[in-house]
Design an enzyme around this catalytic site. Structure first.
Site, PDB file in Angstrom:
ATOM      1  CG  ASP A 171      19.903  -3.791  -0.630  1.00  0.00           C
ATOM      2  OD1 ASP A 171      21.010  -3.304  -0.919  1.00  0.00           O
ATOM      3  OD2 ASP A 171      18.905  -3.696  -1.375  1.00  0.00           O
ATOM      4  CG  LEU A 211      -1.943   1.075   1.350  1.00  0.00           C
ATOM      5  CD1 LEU A 211      -3.054   0.837   0.333  1.00  0.00           C
ATOM      6  CD2 LEU A 211      -2.539   1.123   2.756  1.00  0.00           C
TER       7      LEU A 211
HETATM    8  N1  LIG Z   1       4.446   2.039  -0.158  1.00  0.00           N
HETATM    9  C1  LIG Z   1       5.092   3.149  -0.520  1.00  0.00           C
HETATM   10  N2  LIG Z   1       4.617   4.362  -0.178  1.00  0.00           N
HETATM   11  C2  LIG Z   1       5.252   5.482  -0.535  1.00  0.00           C
HETATM   12  N3  LIG Z   1       6.396   5.500  -1.258  1.00  0.00           N
HETATM   13  C3  LIG Z   1       6.915   4.329  -1.619  1.00  0.00           C
HETATM   14  C4  LIG Z   1       6.296   3.102  -1.277  1.00  0.00           C
HETATM   15  N4  LIG Z   1       7.030   2.077  -1.780  1.00  0.00           N
HETATM   16  C5  LIG Z   1       8.065   2.656  -2.396  1.00  0.00           C
HETATM   17  N5  LIG Z   1       8.004   4.000  -2.309  1.00  0.00           N
HETATM   18  C6  LIG Z   1       8.960   4.954  -2.864  1.00  0.00           C
HETATM   19  O1  LIG Z   1       9.640   4.345  -3.926  1.00  0.00           O
HETATM   20  C7  LIG Z   1      11.023   4.207  -3.612  1.00  0.00           C
HETATM   21  C8  LIG Z   1      11.537   2.896  -4.168  1.00  0.00           C
HETATM   22  O2  LIG Z   1      10.867   1.823  -3.605  1.00  0.00           O
HETATM   23  P1  LIG Z   1      11.675   0.546  -3.116  1.00  0.00           P
HETATM   24  O3  LIG Z   1      12.721   1.008  -2.165  1.00  0.00           O
HETATM   25  O4  LIG Z   1      10.726  -0.473  -2.661  1.00  0.00           O
HETATM   26  O5  LIG Z   1      12.324   0.101  -4.482  1.00  0.00           O
HETATM   27  P2  LIG Z   1      13.767  -0.448  -4.844  1.00  0.00           P
HETATM   28  O6  LIG Z   1      13.789  -0.588  -6.299  1.00  0.00           O
HETATM   29  O7  LIG Z   1      14.074  -1.629  -4.023  1.00  0.00           O
HETATM   30  O8  LIG Z   1      14.680   0.759  -4.388  1.00  0.00           O
HETATM   31  P3  LIG Z   1      16.244   0.702  -4.143  1.00  0.00           P
HETATM   32  O9  LIG Z   1      16.869   0.445  -5.438  1.00  0.00           O
HETATM   33  O10 LIG Z   1      16.537   2.084  -3.621  1.00  0.00           O
HETATM   34  O11 LIG Z   1      16.497  -0.374  -3.143  1.00  0.00           O
HETATM   35  C9  LIG Z   1      11.101   4.293  -2.087  1.00  0.00           C
HETATM   36  O12 LIG Z   1      12.357   4.750  -1.677  1.00  0.00           O
HETATM   37  C10 LIG Z   1       9.986   5.296  -1.802  1.00  0.00           C
HETATM   38  O13 LIG Z   1      10.416   6.625  -2.044  1.00  0.00           O
HETATM   39 MG   LIG Z   2      15.522  -2.195  -2.745  1.00  0.00          MG
END
Ligand SMILES: Nc1ncnc2c1ncn2[C@@H]1O[C@H](COP(=O)(O)OP(=O)(O)OP(=O)(O)O)[C@@H](O)[C@H]1O
Ligand SMILES: [Mg+2]
Length: 333
Positions: free
Chosen positions: A289, A223
């Site tokens: 990580d 969410l």
């Molecule tokens: N549920 C959420 N609510 C609000 N913002 C979110 C949510 N999920 C992700 N985000 C935004 O999107 C960004 C990236 O999401 P996430 O960290 O899950 O992806 P990732 O590809 O694993 O990122 P990273 O490469 O930095 O590890 C988060 O840092 C946040 O800013």
């Molecule tokens: Mg990530």
């Protein structure tokens, strides 16, 4: 013996048996404590139980409005949330209105909008359940089921700092493709009978798509936090360098925490303790990580550290990556 005497003797025998049980069988004081623990555990268990298929009992608010109101500076959802099961059920079942590439982060994901305009993040399944990720502690693709399990551990520990997550099986042909943006659609391909997509992100490659089994793709659905709570990104002080042969300062300087303690936002307020809580959480889920973390914006350090992005966890059950605990053992021991 008269009846009265018999009753007295019987009561005395019962009392003796009761005392013997408490002191000899259960171990006296210890058992009182363990009974208290058991009662507390049962109470916690009951409060964590979720009813499958639950629905809101009223129509005054949508599940998304209910969940949005839960968010506060130090929790994503409160302790007492009788509607939690209904919100999770809505996450797992609501019609997908729109599907786009995930525009944030470096890993493959999709951004979905569910019925009623609710944004969610979809992280696709990349590994089978028993796949063991070898190599660096942060190696491998994201694990969708790690997001789900981490959310429930966050509940069990009473942190309540992880956005709500469920597992969901989506049909890519009937649920996603008809509502997908051109950008997402252009990354769809077939591998044998399986529908796949590779999305758009730093690590997204046509040669490494996520594939459904046929049309059905399993994934995690998180969410999105309400837009009225904008996020602020911070470099994690105990982040890794991700470069072979190059150590971060915390990896060679055991007094590193003393330096961190002098830097805002770690010099006052709860942030450093949140970092330590997060280290314990990450150690339990095996997440090495957490290079960055997010808090709510402009709060002068009062916001919690939000447990967003727990997907690089549960990769290898046989490995306890002790270095994840560095904030704990460098600051508290
Ligand atoms: N549920 C959420 N609510 C609000 N913002 C979110 C949510 N999920 C992700 N985000 C935004 O999107 C960004 C990236 O999401 P996430 O960290 O899950 O992806 P990732 O590809 O694993 O990122 P990273 O490469 O930095 O590890 C988060 O840092 C946040 O800013
Ligand atoms: Mg990530």
């Amino acid at each position: 013996m008269k009846l009265k005497q018999r009753v007295v003797v019987l009561c005395a025998v019962l009392l003796l048996l009761g005392l013997a049980k408490v002191f000899l069988l259960d171990g006296g004081e210890g058992s009182a404590a363990s009974r208290r623990d058991l009662r507390a555990f049962r109470k916690m268990e009951a409060s964590l139980a979720l009813v499958r298929g639950a629905r809101l009992t009223h129509t005054l608010q949508s599940p998304w409005e209910v969940a949005a109101q839960w968010v506060g500076p130090r929790e994503v959802y409160p302790d007492e949330t009788p509607e939690l099961a209904a919100v999770l059920n809505a996450l797992a079942t609501a019609r997908v209105e729109r599907a786009d590439v995930g525009y944030k982060g470096t890993q493959l994901k999709a951004l979905l909008v569910l019925d009623g305009g609710q944004k969610v993040v979809f992280k696709p399944k990349r590994y089978s359940r028993d796949y063991v990720v070898e190599g660096e502690p942060y190696a491998g693709y994201d694990r969708h089921n790690a997001e789900v399990a981490a959310f429930h551990l966050d509940r069990i520990l009473g942190f309540r700092r992880a956005p709500l997550v469920v597992g969901r099986l989506v049909n890519l042909r009937t649920e996603i493709k008809p509502v997908a943006t051109d950008q997402l659609l252009s990354t769809f391909l077939m591998q044998g009978n399986n529908t796949c997509f590779y999305g758009k992100c730093y690590y997204c490659r046509e040669s490494e798509p996520a594939c459904a089994e046929g049309e059905g793709m399993e994934g995690s659905v998180t969410l999105w936090l309400p837009d009225v709570w904008p996020l602020q990104k911070h470099r994690h002080p105990w982040g890794r360098t991700y470069r072979e042969g190059k150590l971060a300062r915390w990896e060679y300087d055991d007094s590193y925490c003393e330096a961190v303690k002098k830097m805002p936002p770690y010099d006052a307020g709860p942030r450093l303790l949140d970092v330590i809580d997060t280290a314990i959480f990450d150690y339990l889920i095996g997440n090495a990580d957490r290079h960055h973390y997010e808090s709510f914006q402009d709060d002068g350090g009062a916001s919690m550290l939000i447990l967003l992005d727990n997907a690089k966890s549960f990769g290898n059950a046989a490995l306890d990556e002790r270095s994840i605990l560095a904030p704990l053992y460098q600051c508290c021991m």
